[in-house]
Design an enzyme around this catalytic site. Structure first.
Site, PDB file in Angstrom:
ATOM      1  N   THR A 129       0.836  -1.218   0.000  1.00 23.98           N
ATOM      2  CA  THR A 129       0.000   0.000   0.000  1.00 23.98           C
ATOM      3  C   THR A 129       0.864   1.258   0.000  1.00 23.98           C
ATOM      4  O   THR A 129       0.488   2.270  -0.593  1.00 23.98           O
ATOM      5  CB  THR A 129      -0.970   0.038   1.205  1.00 23.98           C
ATOM      6  N   HIS A 152       0.057 -16.426  -5.256  1.00 25.16           N
ATOM      7  CA  HIS A 152      -1.148 -16.063  -6.015  1.00 25.16           C
ATOM      8  C   HIS A 152      -0.825 -15.593  -7.426  1.00 25.16           C
ATOM      9  O   HIS A 152      -1.672 -14.990  -8.087  1.00 25.16           O
ATOM     10  CB  HIS A 152      -1.950 -14.987  -5.264  1.00 25.16           C
TER      11      HIS A 152
HETATM   12  P1  NAD Z   1      -6.073  -7.792   2.577  1.00 26.09           P
HETATM   13  O1  NAD Z   1      -6.498  -6.672   1.701  1.00 26.09           O
HETATM   14  O2  NAD Z   1      -7.080  -8.788   2.983  1.00 26.09           O
HETATM   15  O3  NAD Z   1      -5.418  -7.226   3.928  1.00 26.09           O
HETATM   16  C1  NAD Z   1      -4.365  -6.319   3.893  1.00 26.09           C
HETATM   17  C2  NAD Z   1      -3.992  -5.987   5.338  1.00 26.09           C
HETATM   18  O4  NAD Z   1      -2.867  -5.127   5.302  1.00 26.09           O
HETATM   19  C3  NAD Z   1      -5.094  -5.257   6.101  1.00 26.09           C
HETATM   20  O5  NAD Z   1      -5.333  -5.930   7.330  1.00 26.09           O
HETATM   21  C4  NAD Z   1      -4.532  -3.859   6.321  1.00 26.09           C
HETATM   22  O6  NAD Z   1      -4.890  -3.328   7.583  1.00 26.09           O
HETATM   23  C5  NAD Z   1      -3.041  -4.107   6.263  1.00 26.09           C
HETATM   24  N1  NAD Z   1      -2.272  -2.948   5.799  1.00 26.09           N
HETATM   25  C6  NAD Z   1      -2.580  -2.052   4.835  1.00 26.09           C
HETATM   26  N2  NAD Z   1      -1.577  -1.184   4.654  1.00 26.09           N
HETATM   27  C7  NAD Z   1      -0.607  -1.523   5.563  1.00 26.09           C
HETATM   28  C8  NAD Z   1       0.684  -1.013   5.848  1.00 26.09           C
HETATM   29  N3  NAD Z   1       1.203   0.057   5.212  1.00 26.09           N
HETATM   30  N4  NAD Z   1       1.418  -1.624   6.814  1.00 26.09           N
HETATM   31  C9  NAD Z   1       0.917  -2.698   7.486  1.00 26.09           C
HETATM   32  N5  NAD Z   1      -0.310  -3.234   7.247  1.00 26.09           N
HETATM   33  C10 NAD Z   1      -1.047  -2.657   6.280  1.00 26.09           C
HETATM   34  O7  NAD Z   1      -4.836  -8.431   1.842  1.00 26.09           O
HETATM   35  P2  NAD Z   1      -4.267  -9.907   1.836  1.00 26.09           P
HETATM   36  O8  NAD Z   1      -4.330 -10.500   3.190  1.00 26.09           O
HETATM   37  O9  NAD Z   1      -2.973  -9.845   1.133  1.00 26.09           O
HETATM   38  O10 NAD Z   1      -5.278 -10.724   0.911  1.00 26.09           O
HETATM   39  C11 NAD Z   1      -5.919 -10.168  -0.187  1.00 26.09           C
HETATM   40  C12 NAD Z   1      -5.682 -10.865  -1.520  1.00 26.09           C
HETATM   41  O11 NAD Z   1      -5.644  -9.798  -2.451  1.00 26.09           O
HETATM   42  C13 NAD Z   1      -4.400 -11.594  -1.687  1.00 26.09           C
HETATM   43  O12 NAD Z   1      -4.734 -12.835  -2.152  1.00 26.09           O
HETATM   44  C14 NAD Z   1      -3.605 -10.834  -2.763  1.00 26.09           C
HETATM   45  O13 NAD Z   1      -3.285 -11.736  -3.793  1.00 26.09           O
HETATM   46  C15 NAD Z   1      -4.568  -9.847  -3.347  1.00 26.09           C
HETATM   47  N6  NAD Z   1      -4.093  -8.444  -3.499  1.00 26.09           N
HETATM   48  C16 NAD Z   1      -2.823  -8.199  -3.915  1.00 26.09           C
HETATM   49  C17 NAD Z   1      -2.386  -6.884  -4.064  1.00 26.09           C
HETATM   50  C18 NAD Z   1      -0.980  -6.644  -4.540  1.00 26.09           C
HETATM   51  O14 NAD Z   1      -0.439  -7.454  -5.293  1.00 26.09           O
HETATM   52  N7  NAD Z   1      -0.339  -5.549  -4.120  1.00 26.09           N
HETATM   53  C19 NAD Z   1      -3.243  -5.823  -3.762  1.00 26.09           C
HETATM   54  C20 NAD Z   1      -4.552  -6.116  -3.344  1.00 26.09           C
HETATM   55  C21 NAD Z   1      -4.959  -7.435  -3.204  1.00 26.09           C
END
Ligand code: NAD
Length: 256
Positions: free
Chosen positions: A26, A121
């Protein structure tokens, strides 16, 4: 529990496994799905685009998915301090395996090696055919979308294409999953970063490590279902906590 205390556990670990989720990216400008600013939190309808059933059945879902791939924030994103800290941890010989749920390719861009990285993934950086498995670099397939083909077909067999990522309803690669299971069952330190630990089967990996007697540390902005079983929870931003943690272990400097 401070980063310095957690670092002493890392420094003495025999085998360390790290699991990252969307929260590690993020700070590179890629929104997560379920956080306060998450893609699904803002637009619950978007969840359909990540479901293989809708994707196969509905051409309008595929067309929208291709448009979103064109504009995906991963194309302009750079690794952040958390990605770089994890790459430094590997260089220091402190990492057995880095498992990421992310599809953005930023761990590789930060310098983590493909030998110790499992993108469980998949990756948005390739397209894959759902029929014959043919893979191409995603930029080539996106060029076809830009040229006016809203739902490009496989150039090898005419089948349906999508990004080489695992959607909800698709199975994970069993060989990769077995590698993650084995590393988790054999590690003595498991670090989960930026993941809500709600997507199975990956969310069972820290449970596997705990059952095998490993220490579990969770770094996340919000509570997770495993917080009460973890040996420590570091609440906050991965891009701030990880460099401090890794610096305490290997003398790494932020931005190095
Ligand atoms: P999720 O969206 O379910 O959870 C993300 C978690 O990260 C949240 O609990 C949030 O509070 C926390 N978070 C956000 N920013 C943060 C930071 N700067 N520091 C610490 N914590 C932080 O994500 P997930 O558990 O990875 O599962 C979602 C699915 O979505 C996965 O399967 C993934 O493949 C996919 N996904 C991937 C991306 C990517 O490739 N960047 C982005 C979105 C979703």
């Amino acid at each position: 529990m401070s980063a310095a205390e957690a670092a002493t556990w890392i420094a003495s670990a025999r085998s360390m496994v790290v699991l990252t989720g969307a929260g590690v990216s993020t700070e590179s400008g890629i929104p997560d799905f379920r956080g306060p600013d998450g893609v699904w939190t803002r637009d619950p309808r978007a969840e359909r685009l990540s479901n293989i059933g809708y994707y196969i059945a509905d051409p309008s879902v595929r067309r929208e998915a291709w448009q979103r791939r064109l504009d995906h924030p991963a194309w302009g994103a750079e690794p952040n301090a958390a990605h770089r800290a994890l790459a430094a941890l590997e260089v220091a010989g402190r990492l057995e395996l880095l498992i990421t749920q992310n599809i953005d390719g930023l761990h590789l861009a930060a310098g983590s090696s493909s030998e110790r990285l499992v993108e469980i993934h998949g990756s948005i950086r390739e397209s894959a055919c759902l029929s014959c498995g043919d893979r191409r670099p995603m930029p080539e397939t996106l060029d076809r979308v830009r040229a006016g083909d809203p739902d490009p077909a496989c150039l090898a067999c005419g089948g349906m294409l999508k990004s080489a990522t695992v959607s909800f309803g698709q199975n994970l690669d069993p060989v990769l999953l077995a590698r993650c299971d084995e590393a988790s069952a054999n590690c003595d330190f498991f670090l989960a970063i930026g993941t809500g630990l709600s997507v199975y089967p990956v969310a069972r990996l820290p449970e596997t490590a705990l059952a095998a007697g490993a220490r579990l540390v969770i770094v996340n902005a919000e509570p997770t279902p495993l917080d009460f079983e973890a040996h420590a929870v570091l609440r906050g931003r991965a891009g701030e906590i990880l460099p401090a943690l890794v610096e305490a272990v290997v003398g790494y400097r932020r931005g190095a």
